[in-house]
Design a protein around this motif. Structure first.
Motif, mmCIF file in Angstrom:
data_model
loop_
_atom_site.group_PDB
_atom_site.id
_atom_site.type_symbol
_atom_site.label_atom_id
_atom_site.label_comp_id
_atom_site.label_asym_id
_atom_site.label_seq_id
_atom_site.Cartn_x
_atom_site.Cartn_y
_atom_site.Cartn_z
ATOM 1 N N GLY A 107 0.810 -1.223 0.000
ATOM 2 C CA GLY A 107 0.000 0.000 0.000
ATOM 3 C C GLY A 107 0.836 1.262 0.000
ATOM 4 O O GLY A 107 0.543 2.226 -0.723
ATOM 5 N N THR A 108 1.908 1.256 0.811
ATOM 6 C CA THR A 108 2.782 2.428 0.875
ATOM 7 C C THR A 108 3.550 2.610 -0.429
ATOM 8 O O THR A 108 3.647 3.719 -0.965
ATOM 9 C CB THR A 108 3.757 2.290 2.070
ATOM 10 O OG1 THR A 108 2.991 2.163 3.269
ATOM 11 C CG2 THR A 108 4.659 3.502 2.192
ATOM 12 N N ALA A 109 4.079 1.509 -0.966
ATOM 13 C CA ALA A 109 4.850 1.581 -2.219
ATOM 14 C C ALA A 109 3.995 2.071 -3.382
ATOM 15 O O ALA A 109 4.475 2.784 -4.261
ATOM 16 C CB ALA A 109 5.446 0.217 -2.547
ATOM 17 N N LEU A 110 2.711 1.698 -3.375
ATOM 18 C CA LEU A 110 1.813 2.107 -4.456
ATOM 19 C C LEU A 110 1.161 3.467 -4.202
ATOM 20 O O LEU A 110 0.382 3.946 -5.026
ATOM 21 C CB LEU A 110 0.735 1.033 -4.676
ATOM 22 C CG LEU A 110 1.249 -0.339 -5.147
ATOM 23 C CD1 LEU A 110 0.096 -1.332 -5.261
ATOM 24 C CD2 LEU A 110 1.987 -0.212 -6.482
ATOM 25 N N GLY A 111 1.463 4.050 -3.044
ATOM 26 C CA GLY A 111 0.912 5.368 -2.731
ATOM 27 C C GLY A 111 -0.580 5.347 -2.430
ATOM 28 O O GLY A 111 -1.266 6.346 -2.616
ATOM 29 N N TRP A 112 -1.068 4.204 -1.949
ATOM 30 C CA TRP A 112 -2.489 4.086 -1.633
ATOM 31 C C TRP A 112 -2.846 4.937 -0.419
ATOM 32 O O TRP A 112 -1.986 5.284 0.389
ATOM 33 C CB TRP A 112 -2.848 2.639 -1.354
ATOM 34 C CG TRP A 112 -2.859 1.751 -2.562
ATOM 35 C CD1 TRP A 112 -2.530 2.079 -3.844
ATOM 36 C CD2 TRP A 112 -3.218 0.376 -2.583
ATOM 37 N NE1 TRP A 112 -2.674 0.991 -4.665
ATOM 38 C CE2 TRP A 112 -3.099 -0.076 -3.917
ATOM 39 C CE3 TRP A 112 -3.630 -0.528 -1.617
ATOM 40 C CZ2 TRP A 112 -3.375 -1.383 -4.296
ATOM 41 C CZ3 TRP A 112 -3.902 -1.824 -1.992
ATOM 42 C CH2 TRP A 112 -3.776 -2.241 -3.322
ATOM 43 N N SER A 113 -4.126 5.197 -0.262
ATOM 44 C CA SER A 113 -4.615 5.916 0.914
ATOM 45 C C SER A 113 -4.409 5.051 2.154
ATOM 46 O O SER A 113 -4.227 3.832 2.056
ATOM 47 C CB SER A 113 -6.105 6.231 0.761
ATOM 48 O OG SER A 113 -6.861 5.024 0.841
ATOM 49 N N ASN A 114 -4.458 5.702 3.322
ATOM 50 C CA ASN A 114 -4.351 4.946 4.573
ATOM 51 C C ASN A 114 -5.428 3.872 4.655
ATOM 52 O O ASN A 114 -5.162 2.741 5.059
ATOM 53 C CB ASN A 114 -4.466 5.881 5.777
ATOM 54 C CG ASN A 114 -3.229 6.724 5.976
ATOM 55 O OD1 ASN A 114 -2.211 6.533 5.307
ATOM 56 N ND2 ASN A 114 -3.314 7.665 6.888
ATOM 57 N N PHE A 115 -6.643 4.214 4.261
ATOM 58 C CA PHE A 115 -7.753 3.275 4.336
ATOM 59 C C PHE A 115 -7.495 2.040 3.472
ATOM 60 O O PHE A 115 -7.626 0.909 3.933
ATOM 61 C CB PHE A 115 -9.070 3.956 3.917
ATOM 62 C CG PHE A 115 -10.242 3.014 3.949
ATOM 63 C CD1 PHE A 115 -10.832 2.667 5.156
ATOM 64 C CD2 PHE A 115 -10.750 2.459 2.781
ATOM 65 C CE1 PHE A 115 -11.904 1.783 5.198
ATOM 66 C CE2 PHE A 115 -11.814 1.575 2.811
ATOM 67 C CZ PHE A 115 -12.396 1.242 4.017
ATOM 68 N N ALA A 116 -7.105 2.252 2.229
ATOM 69 C CA ALA A 116 -6.853 1.123 1.320
ATOM 70 C C ALA A 116 -5.682 0.273 1.810
ATOM 71 O O ALA A 116 -5.732 -0.968 1.742
ATOM 72 C CB ALA A 116 -6.573 1.637 -0.095
ATOM 73 N N THR A 117 -4.654 0.915 2.336
ATOM 74 C CA THR A 117 -3.492 0.191 2.856
ATOM 75 C C THR A 117 -3.878 -0.655 4.062
ATOM 76 O O THR A 117 -3.482 -1.817 4.171
ATOM 77 C CB THR A 117 -2.362 1.180 3.216
ATOM 78 O OG1 THR A 117 -2.000 1.898 2.032
ATOM 79 C CG2 THR A 117 -1.151 0.469 3.779
ATOM 80 N N VAL A 118 -4.665 -0.081 4.962
ATOM 81 C CA VAL A 118 -5.110 -0.823 6.150
ATOM 82 C C VAL A 118 -6.003 -1.998 5.741
ATOM 83 O O VAL A 118 -5.849 -3.107 6.255
ATOM 84 C CB VAL A 118 -5.820 0.119 7.157
ATOM 85 C CG1 VAL A 118 -6.569 -0.664 8.219
ATOM 86 C CG2 VAL A 118 -4.803 1.065 7.794
ATOM 87 N N VAL A 119 -6.914 -1.786 4.809
ATOM 88 C CA VAL A 119 -7.786 -2.875 4.351
ATOM 89 C C VAL A 119 -6.943 -4.016 3.774
ATOM 90 O O VAL A 119 -7.150 -5.182 4.113
ATOM 91 C CB VAL A 119 -8.831 -2.380 3.324
ATOM 92 C CG1 VAL A 119 -9.533 -3.550 2.641
ATOM 93 C CG2 VAL A 119 -9.858 -1.479 4.008
ATOM 94 N N LEU A 120 -5.987 -3.695 2.915
ATOM 95 C CA LEU A 120 -5.119 -4.721 2.349
ATOM 96 C C LEU A 120 -4.347 -5.443 3.449
ATOM 97 O O LEU A 120 -4.252 -6.679 3.444
ATOM 98 C CB LEU A 120 -4.147 -4.104 1.337
ATOM 99 C CG LEU A 120 -3.147 -5.089 0.707
ATOM 100 C CD1 LEU A 120 -3.879 -6.172 -0.092
ATOM 101 C CD2 LEU A 120 -2.147 -4.338 -0.168
#
Length: 161
Positions: free
Chosen positions: A36-49
């Protein structure tokens, strides 16, 4: 066995169960946070993943030894769900909450020590909070206690084939 050693044994079992849970959660959590961090996703999307992957890896680490005991995949999946769902859920709520509460941790990036220190700290806090939850569950024959009939070794000889 006296009451004190029974309580100590229960705590030891809860620590072992929580370390098992932490392993699967940490693999999924780290992988999810990194992706999630490497792809620059939002906090929400990163946490869900991270949560999804933590459950996948957590369940997988339980299913594998249960399958080795000779049961069907459907039984092994049921055992994993019964054994790990509450433990993984508590661990994920705590570790993701800590990650979100540490200022700048989610935005720090993979090359920043703050990201990694926060992730390690969040998993440590989740472990400490989850041990008493697992102890309570095991003392009632729930949680990780349901898996003992399927694999032995570090679980006081409850090995059955």
């Amino acid at each position: 066995m006296d009451h004190g050693s029974a309580q100590q044994s229960l705590t030891k079992l809860a620590v072992s169960a929580t370390l098992h849970c932490l392993t699967g959660c940490a693999i999924g959590e780290v992988l999810g946070m990194v992706i999630g961090t490497a792809l620059g996703w939002s906090n929400f999307a990163t946490v869900v993943l991270s949560v999804v992957l933590a459950f996948v890896f957590g369940y997988s680490l339980t299913i594998r030894p249960v399958l080795k005991s000779g049961v069907a995949l459907s039984v092994a999946i049921g055992v994993a769900f019964a054994a790990d769902t509450v433990s993984i859920a508590v661990m994920e709520i705590i570790d993701n909450a800590v990650m979100l509460l540490v200022p700048g941790a989610m935005e720090a990036g993979l090359a920043n020590w703050l990201f990694w220190a926060s992730l390690a700290f969040s998993l440590a806090v989740a472990f400490v909070v989850t041990v008493p939850v697992n102890r309570w569950l095991i003392s009632r024959g729930k949680g990780h206690a349901v898996v003992h009939q399927y694999h032995g070794g570090d679980h006081e000889g409850h090995h059955q084939h």
